[in-house]
Design a protein around this motif. Structure first.
Motif, PDB file in Angstrom:
ATOM      1  N   GLY A 198       0.784  -1.225   0.000  1.00  0.00           N
ATOM      2  CA  GLY A 198       0.000   0.000   0.000  1.00  0.00           C
ATOM      3  C   GLY A 198       0.814   1.273   0.000  1.00  0.00           C
ATOM      4  N   GLN A 199       2.101   1.197  -0.309  1.00  0.00           N
ATOM      5  CA  GLN A 199       2.963   2.382  -0.283  1.00  0.00           C
ATOM      6  C   GLN A 199       3.200   2.995  -1.663  1.00  0.00           C
ATOM      7  OE1 GLN A 199       3.957   3.823   2.437  1.00  0.00           O
ATOM      8  NE2 GLN A 199       3.450   2.239   3.921  1.00  0.00           N
ATOM      9  N   ARG A 200       3.059   2.217  -2.720  1.00  0.00           N
ATOM     10  CA  ARG A 200       3.471   2.667  -4.049  1.00  0.00           C
ATOM     11  C   ARG A 200       2.690   3.902  -4.517  1.00  0.00           C
ATOM     12  NH1 ARG A 200       7.341   3.170  -8.000  1.00  0.00           N
ATOM     13  NH2 ARG A 200       6.450   2.940 -10.085  1.00  0.00           N
ATOM     14  N   TRP A 201       1.365   3.896  -4.374  1.00  0.00           N
ATOM     15  CA  TRP A 201       0.559   5.030  -4.839  1.00  0.00           C
ATOM     16  C   TRP A 201       0.963   6.296  -4.095  1.00  0.00           C
ATOM     17  CZ3 TRP A 201      -2.900   8.683  -2.984  1.00  0.00           C
ATOM     18  CH2 TRP A 201      -3.690   9.325  -3.933  1.00  0.00           C
ATOM     19  N   LEU A 202       1.139   6.194  -2.796  1.00  0.00           N
ATOM     20  CA  LEU A 202       1.528   7.358  -2.004  1.00  0.00           C
ATOM     21  C   LEU A 202       2.899   7.869  -2.423  1.00  0.00           C
ATOM     22  CD1 LEU A 202       0.225   6.009   1.397  1.00  0.00           C
ATOM     23  CD2 LEU A 202      -0.605   8.070   0.254  1.00  0.00           C
ATOM     24  N   ASP A 203       3.815   6.957  -2.708  1.00  0.00           N
ATOM     25  CA  ASP A 203       5.140   7.376  -3.180  1.00  0.00           C
ATOM     26  C   ASP A 203       5.047   8.115  -4.511  1.00  0.00           C
ATOM     27  OD1 ASP A 203       6.694   6.495  -1.063  1.00  0.00           O
ATOM     28  OD2 ASP A 203       7.215   4.577  -1.993  1.00  0.00           O
ATOM     29  N   LEU A 204       4.271   7.580  -5.438  1.00  0.00           N
ATOM     30  CA  LEU A 204       4.160   8.215  -6.756  1.00  0.00           C
ATOM     31  C   LEU A 204       3.592   9.625  -6.640  1.00  0.00           C
ATOM     32  CD1 LEU A 204       2.818   5.218  -8.882  1.00  0.00           C
ATOM     33  CD2 LEU A 204       5.087   6.266  -9.042  1.00  0.00           C
ATOM     34  N   VAL A 205       2.610   9.808  -5.770  1.00  0.00           N
ATOM     35  CA  VAL A 205       2.041  11.144  -5.568  1.00  0.00           C
ATOM     36  C   VAL A 205       3.063  12.052  -4.906  1.00  0.00           C
ATOM     37  CG1 VAL A 205       0.259  12.443  -4.332  1.00  0.00           C
ATOM     38  CG2 VAL A 205      -0.351  10.325  -5.516  1.00  0.00           C
ATOM     39  N   ARG A 206       3.740  11.547  -3.896  1.00  0.00           N
ATOM     40  CA  ARG A 206       4.736  12.361  -3.171  1.00  0.00           C
ATOM     41  C   ARG A 206       5.859  12.802  -4.099  1.00  0.00           C
ATOM     42  NH1 ARG A 206       9.413  10.970  -0.497  1.00  0.00           N
ATOM     43  NH2 ARG A 206       8.997   8.725  -0.633  1.00  0.00           N
ATOM     44  N   TRP A 207       6.288  11.937  -4.993  1.00  0.00           N
ATOM     45  CA  TRP A 207       7.372  12.280  -5.917  1.00  0.00           C
ATOM     46  C   TRP A 207       6.909  13.141  -7.087  1.00  0.00           C
ATOM     47  CZ3 TRP A 207       8.557   6.404  -5.913  1.00  0.00           C
ATOM     48  CH2 TRP A 207       9.402   6.074  -4.833  1.00  0.00           C
ATOM     49  N   GLY A 208       5.613  13.280  -7.276  1.00  0.00           N
ATOM     50  CA  GLY A 208       5.108  14.003  -8.436  1.00  0.00           C
ATOM     51  C   GLY A 208       5.131  13.181  -9.707  1.00  0.00           C
ATOM     52  N   ASP A 209       5.238  11.851  -9.571  1.00  0.00           N
ATOM     53  CA  ASP A 209       5.331  10.957 -10.730  1.00  0.00           C
ATOM     54  C   ASP A 209       3.993  10.361 -11.147  1.00  0.00           C
ATOM     55  OD1 ASP A 209       8.049  11.384 -10.659  1.00  0.00           O
ATOM     56  OD2 ASP A 209       8.533   9.456  -9.706  1.00  0.00           O
ATOM     57  N   ALA A 210       2.968  10.510 -10.332  1.00  0.00           N
ATOM     58  CA  ALA A 210       1.716   9.787 -10.573  1.00  0.00           C
ATOM     59  C   ALA A 210       1.086  10.155 -11.911  1.00  0.00           C
ATOM     60  CB  ALA A 210       0.730  10.039  -9.431  1.00  0.00           C
ATOM     61  N   GLY A 211       1.120  11.421 -12.265  1.00  0.00           N
ATOM     62  CA  GLY A 211       0.478  11.856 -13.501  1.00  0.00           C
ATOM     63  C   GLY A 211       1.044  11.173 -14.728  1.00  0.00           C
ATOM     64  N   THR A 212       2.326  10.886 -14.713  1.00  0.00           N
ATOM     65  CA  THR A 212       2.976  10.209 -15.843  1.00  0.00           C
ATOM     66  C   THR A 212       2.829   8.697 -15.749  1.00  0.00           C
ATOM     67  OG1 THR A 212       4.596  12.003 -16.075  1.00  0.00           O
ATOM     68  CG2 THR A 212       5.155   9.879 -17.059  1.00  0.00           C
ATOM     69  N   VAL A 213       3.170   8.148 -14.583  1.00  0.00           N
ATOM     70  CA  VAL A 213       3.192   6.693 -14.415  1.00  0.00           C
ATOM     71  C   VAL A 213       1.797   6.089 -14.508  1.00  0.00           C
ATOM     72  CG1 VAL A 213       3.755   4.841 -12.791  1.00  0.00           C
ATOM     73  CG2 VAL A 213       5.308   6.787 -13.049  1.00  0.00           C
ATOM     74  N   LEU A 214       0.795   6.800 -14.009  1.00  0.00           N
ATOM     75  CA  LEU A 214      -0.552   6.239 -13.938  1.00  0.00           C
ATOM     76  C   LEU A 214      -1.493   6.754 -15.020  1.00  0.00           C
ATOM     77  CD1 LEU A 214      -1.053   6.437 -10.053  1.00  0.00           C
ATOM     78  CD2 LEU A 214      -0.175   4.529 -11.419  1.00  0.00           C
ATOM     79  N   ALA A 215      -0.971   7.490 -15.987  1.00  0.00           N
ATOM     80  CA  ALA A 215      -1.834   8.060 -17.030  1.00  0.00           C
ATOM     81  C   ALA A 215      -2.601   6.986 -17.788  1.00  0.00           C
ATOM     82  CB  ALA A 215      -0.994   8.895 -18.006  1.00  0.00           C
ATOM     83  N   SER A 216      -1.972   5.852 -18.038  1.00  0.00           N
ATOM     84  CA  SER A 216      -2.634   4.797 -18.810  1.00  0.00           C
ATOM     85  C   SER A 216      -3.808   4.169 -18.053  1.00  0.00           C
ATOM     86  CB  SER A 216      -1.623   3.696 -19.171  1.00  0.00           C
ATOM     87  OG  SER A 216      -1.115   3.074 -18.012  1.00  0.00           O
ATOM     88  N   LYS A 217      -3.866   4.368 -16.741  1.00  0.00           N
ATOM     89  CA  LYS A 217      -4.968   3.834 -15.943  1.00  0.00           C
ATOM     90  C   LYS A 217      -6.138   4.813 -15.864  1.00  0.00           C
ATOM     91  CE  LYS A 217      -4.318   1.160 -12.487  1.00  0.00           C
ATOM     92  NZ  LYS A 217      -3.968   0.399 -11.261  1.00  0.00           N
ATOM     93  N   GLY A 218      -5.928   6.036 -16.363  1.00  0.00           N
ATOM     94  CA  GLY A 218      -6.977   7.043 -16.307  1.00  0.00           C
ATOM     95  C   GLY A 218      -6.704   8.154 -15.323  1.00  0.00           C
ATOM     96  N   PHE A 219      -5.552   8.096 -14.648  1.00  0.00           N
ATOM     97  CA  PHE A 219      -5.166   9.126 -13.687  1.00  0.00           C
ATOM     98  C   PHE A 219      -4.974  10.455 -14.407  1.00  0.00           C
ATOM     99  CE2 PHE A 219      -2.372  11.628 -11.074  1.00  0.00           C
ATOM    100  CZ  PHE A 219      -2.551  11.225  -9.762  1.00  0.00           C
ATOM    101  N   VAL A 220      -5.591  11.518 -13.888  1.00  0.00           N
ATOM    102  CA  VAL A 220      -5.470  12.852 -14.470  1.00  0.00           C
ATOM    103  C   VAL A 220      -4.590  13.697 -13.566  1.00  0.00           C
ATOM    104  CG1 VAL A 220      -6.705  14.938 -15.169  1.00  0.00           C
ATOM    105  CG2 VAL A 220      -7.733  12.681 -15.554  1.00  0.00           C
ATOM    106  N   ALA A 221      -3.464  14.145 -14.080  1.00  0.00           N
ATOM    107  CA  ALA A 221      -2.559  14.982 -13.300  1.00  0.00           C
ATOM    108  C   ALA A 221      -3.253  16.278 -12.910  1.00  0.00           C
ATOM    109  CB  ALA A 221      -1.298  15.289 -14.109  1.00  0.00           C
ATOM    110  N   GLY A 222      -2.998  16.726 -11.685  1.00  0.00           N
ATOM    111  CA  GLY A 222      -3.643  17.933 -11.200  1.00  0.00           C
ATOM    112  C   GLY A 222      -5.028  17.688 -10.652  1.00  0.00           C
TER     113      GLY A 222
END
Length: 510
Positions: A459-483
């Motif tokens: 359960g740490q990966r999602w929180l890490d991606l958000v904390r690093w500012g990487d979620a918008g890029t890494v999770l874009a294919s899942k439907g994640f919208v940056a911002g």
């Protein structure tokens, strides 16, 4: 530490954020004890404190946990299950199709969990002063409640950003007038509570009788994590150094890396030397299908097991047939399959089936790779009750390998030396050495990869991606919208007829 409490908080009325705790409390109408009559004895004070702890490991009747929500939202897992509608709230998180109204189960669950925990802490802190009891014990109880309140608010501010900050039970006449505060104000209170708690907490606790209760080490580790989110890396490194001690050695709080990585996931190793903050489960609460949200067994164990599992030869793994939830993605499998942490992390049903050792149902989003760390087994199932709901495997909220990697990152981010012989290098490579890996350079890229491998499924990966500012890029294919998807929307039920405002990221004004 989990225990069922049978008392009523008379102030728990009205708004969900104030009254959601009602559905978690057992109430016997003929033996009801009102709040005004309750806080009289040390035993009652302790029972009230236990009710705050109960919310740390809270699981919903819809099989939602903080861990499974975080897992399916990240790039290492699919939602899985029987089909595309199985546990629809998790499917919505995995595909980022939820909002404050539609498929908002996870959104509401995380809100209710956090505010119920904070509310219980506030009620406890309001009344503990009235109880005649040993002064040192009372001070410890107060410190525990403040730390737990900080823990709940830390989750709430990370998940929703714009939240109320309630430090006292709200009068019913004012319940619809509660307003949000700035995230900075919430973080300031979290830090205040954590610092205030440290001196009155024990350095260690006896695992056999008090395992799961918070200590000074938990306070420093949580404070370090808070500073990481604020990007106050120097302060984070200072706090985490207190927790970690000499890399590879035993810290002042008794923490030390467990020698065998696989041993971390055995119910026989509860409260081991690597455990800092542990969520406690048991196999004796007799949870049933009519009270899924009330069981004290670990629901992850049945959620992540392979569906329709059947061993074909003697010596096959003794998995209990589960629900095929949270399968690892092929991308993650390609990363970990040559790493020494592979077998303790991944249940490789693909290989077992190919070699005629087992069979299982290829359910929705099947990759053949499931979470081994938490998979239910016949050797660990409950002796009584509904076996699917009563697995005793604990979960780590914080463990030492996590804080080692966080301190190494904090030192790197604060421009400290990270070459061979430095503290950052020793911390980072101690985690690798534990599983037999050679040392490598301390870079942010390497730290990100190491955290992904070491903490997979926890359960740490999602929180890490958000904390690093990487979620918008890494999770874009899942439907994640940056911002937008870095936070969850405030549930609509909390907005109706109140002064709470939806966050701008979700179309609101706050």
């Amino acid at each position: 530490m989990k225990k069922k409490i049978t008392y009523v908080l008379a102030m728990a009325v009205g708004l969900q954020l104030l009254g959601s705790c009602k559905k978690y409390l057992e109430v016997n109408p003929e033996e009801r004890i009102l709040e005004t009559d309750y806080y009289k004895t040390p035993d009652q004070a302790f029972a009230s404190l236990v009710s705050v702890y109960d919310m740390v490991g809270n699981q919903s009747s819809g099989y939602l946990t903080k861990t499974d929500i975080m897992n399916v939202g990240c790039d290492d897992h699919f939602a899985g299950g029987a089909n595309s509608s199985d546990i629809g709230d998790l499917q919505a998180v995995a595909k980022y199709t939820f909002n404050q109204i539609s498929n908002a189960g996870a959104v509401t669950y995380l809100w209710n969990k956090g505010f119920t925990g904070a509310y219980r802490a506030n009620v406890f802190l309001k009344h503990i002063g009235d109880v005649q009891m040993d002064a040192a014990t009372k001070a410890r109880y107060i410190a525990e409640a403040k730390l737990l309140r900080a823990y709940f608010y830390f989750d709430l501010v990370r998940f929703y950003k714009n939240i109320p900050l309630l430090l006292d039970p709200v009068d019913p006449s004012q319940m619809f007038n509660v307003e949000q505060v700035s995230p900075d104000a919430v973080y300031a209170q979290i830090i205040t509570d954590l610092k205030a708690s440290i001196n009155d907490l024990p350095v260690t606790v006896p695992a056999a009788t008090q395992g799961g209760r918070v200590t000074q080490g938990v306070a420093h580790a949580l404070l370090g994590r808070v500073y990481m989110w604020q990007k106050n890396y120097a302060a984070a490194a200072t706090e985490l150094a207190l927790v970690n001690g000499t890399p590879g050695g035993t810290s002042q709080f008794g923490y030390k890396l467990v020698a065998n990585f696989a041993d971390l996931w055995s119910p026989k190793n509860k409260f081991n030397s690597e455990s800092i903050f542990e969520i406690v489960f048991n196999s004796t609460s007799n949870g049933t299908w009519s009270s899924v949200g009330g069981t004290e067994g670990n629901l992850e164990c049945i959620l992540v097991g392979p569906r329709s599992y059947s061993p074909k030869v003697a010596g096959a793994p003794d998995y209990v047939s589960g629900w095929s939830g949270q399968p690892f993605t092929d991308d993650f499998w390609n990363l970990i399959h040559k790493d020494p942490r592979n077998k303790p992390t991944v249940a490789n049903l693909d290989s077992l089936e190919t070699n005629g050792i087992v069979s299982y149902l290829h359910a929705y989003q099947n990759t053949g790779h499931f979470i081994e760390k938490f998979a239910g087994r016949t050797s660990t199932k409950a002796a009584n009750g509904q076996l699917e709901l009563n697995f005793p495997l604990d979960m780590y909220e914080i463990r030492l390998a996590d804080t080692y990697l966080l301190e190494a990152e904090a030192l790197l981010q604060s421009n400290q030396g990270v070459g061979p012989g430095t503290r950052a290098y020793q911390l980072f490579n101690a985690v690798r050495a534990r599983v037999g890996l050679a040392p490598i350079a301390v870079t942010l890229t390497n730290i990100k990869t190491e955290r992904r491998l070491e903490l997979a499924g926890e359960g740490q990966r999602w929180l890490d991606l958000v904390r690093w500012g990487d979620a918008g890029t890494v999770l874009a294919s899942k439907g994640f919208v940056a911002g937008k998807n870095e936070i969850f929307p405030i549930p609509q039920n909390e907005l109706n007829n109140t002064k709470l405002q939806q966050s701008k990221e979700w179309g609101g004004t706050k």
